[in-house]
Design a protein around this motif. Structure first.
Motif, short mmCIF file in Angstrom:
data_model
loop_
_atom_site.label_atom_id
_atom_site.label_comp_id
_atom_site.label_asym_id
_atom_site.label_seq_id
_atom_site.Cartn_x
_atom_site.Cartn_y
_atom_site.Cartn_z
N LYS A 175 63.60 85.25 -58.56
CA LYS A 175 62.25 84.70 -58.68
C LYS A 175 62.27 83.60 -59.73
O LYS A 175 62.71 83.79 -60.85
CB LYS A 175 61.24 85.77 -59.09
CG LYS A 175 59.83 85.22 -59.18
CD LYS A 175 58.80 86.31 -59.21
CE LYS A 175 57.40 85.85 -59.34
NZ LYS A 175 56.96 84.66 -58.70
N ASN A 176 61.81 82.43 -59.32
CA ASN A 176 61.73 81.30 -60.24
C ASN A 176 60.59 81.56 -61.22
O ASN A 176 59.49 81.91 -60.82
CB ASN A 176 61.49 80.01 -59.47
CG ASN A 176 62.65 79.68 -58.57
OD1 ASN A 176 63.80 79.80 -58.98
ND2 ASN A 176 62.37 79.28 -57.35
N THR A 177 60.88 81.38 -62.50
CA THR A 177 59.88 81.66 -63.54
C THR A 177 59.37 80.40 -64.23
O THR A 177 58.56 80.49 -65.12
CB THR A 177 60.47 82.62 -64.60
OG1 THR A 177 61.66 82.03 -65.15
CG2 THR A 177 60.80 83.97 -63.99
N GLU A 178 59.86 79.25 -63.80
CA GLU A 178 59.39 78.01 -64.41
C GLU A 178 57.93 77.76 -64.01
O GLU A 178 57.53 78.09 -62.90
CB GLU A 178 60.25 76.83 -63.95
CG GLU A 178 61.69 76.94 -64.41
CD GLU A 178 62.52 75.77 -63.93
OE1 GLU A 178 61.97 74.65 -63.81
OE2 GLU A 178 63.70 75.98 -63.66
N PRO A 179 57.14 77.21 -64.92
CA PRO A 179 55.75 76.92 -64.59
C PRO A 179 55.64 76.05 -63.33
O PRO A 179 56.38 75.09 -63.17
CB PRO A 179 55.24 76.16 -65.82
CG PRO A 179 56.16 76.56 -66.92
CD PRO A 179 57.49 76.81 -66.28
N GLY A 180 54.74 76.43 -62.44
CA GLY A 180 54.53 75.68 -61.21
C GLY A 180 55.44 76.09 -60.07
O GLY A 180 55.32 75.58 -58.97
N TRP A 181 56.38 76.99 -60.31
CA TRP A 181 57.31 77.44 -59.26
C TRP A 181 56.99 78.88 -58.92
O TRP A 181 57.39 79.79 -59.62
CB TRP A 181 58.75 77.34 -59.73
CG TRP A 181 59.23 75.94 -59.86
CD1 TRP A 181 59.08 75.13 -60.95
CD2 TRP A 181 59.91 75.17 -58.88
NE1 TRP A 181 59.63 73.90 -60.71
CE2 TRP A 181 60.15 73.91 -59.44
CE3 TRP A 181 60.33 75.43 -57.58
CZ2 TRP A 181 60.79 72.90 -58.73
CZ3 TRP A 181 60.99 74.43 -56.89
CH2 TRP A 181 61.20 73.18 -57.46
#
Length: 81
Positions: free
Chosen positions: A45-51
């Protein structure tokens, strides 16, 4: 534009409908998924903001043998932090 239906979660969780992105790169021994076949996805799971999606790290055909091997490896692995 393909849709993936989750039949079973072996480790972790997936809630509701999610977006999965994957790119098959040459030389990595991966075959593009075929419509109608069943696969084991190793996803992060991508945890970067907006992803708000998952990235597939590995893809295996969901044969009984592969499922048993994955379950055995998970059972032998240390608990996630």
């Amino acid at each position: 534009g393909n849709k993936i239906k989750v039949l079973q979660v072996i480790r972790g969780s997936v809630e509701g409908q999610v977006t999965i992105s994957f790119k098959i790169r040459g030389g990595l021994h991966e075959q593009p998924p075929q419509e109608g076949d069943t696969y084991i996805f190793f996803a992060h799971k991508n945890t970067e903001p907006g992803w708000d999606n998952y990235t597939v790290l590995k893809l295996l055909p969901a044969t009984d043998d592969n499922i048993a091997k994955v379950k055995a490896l998970i059972a032998a692995a240390p608990a996630p932090k």
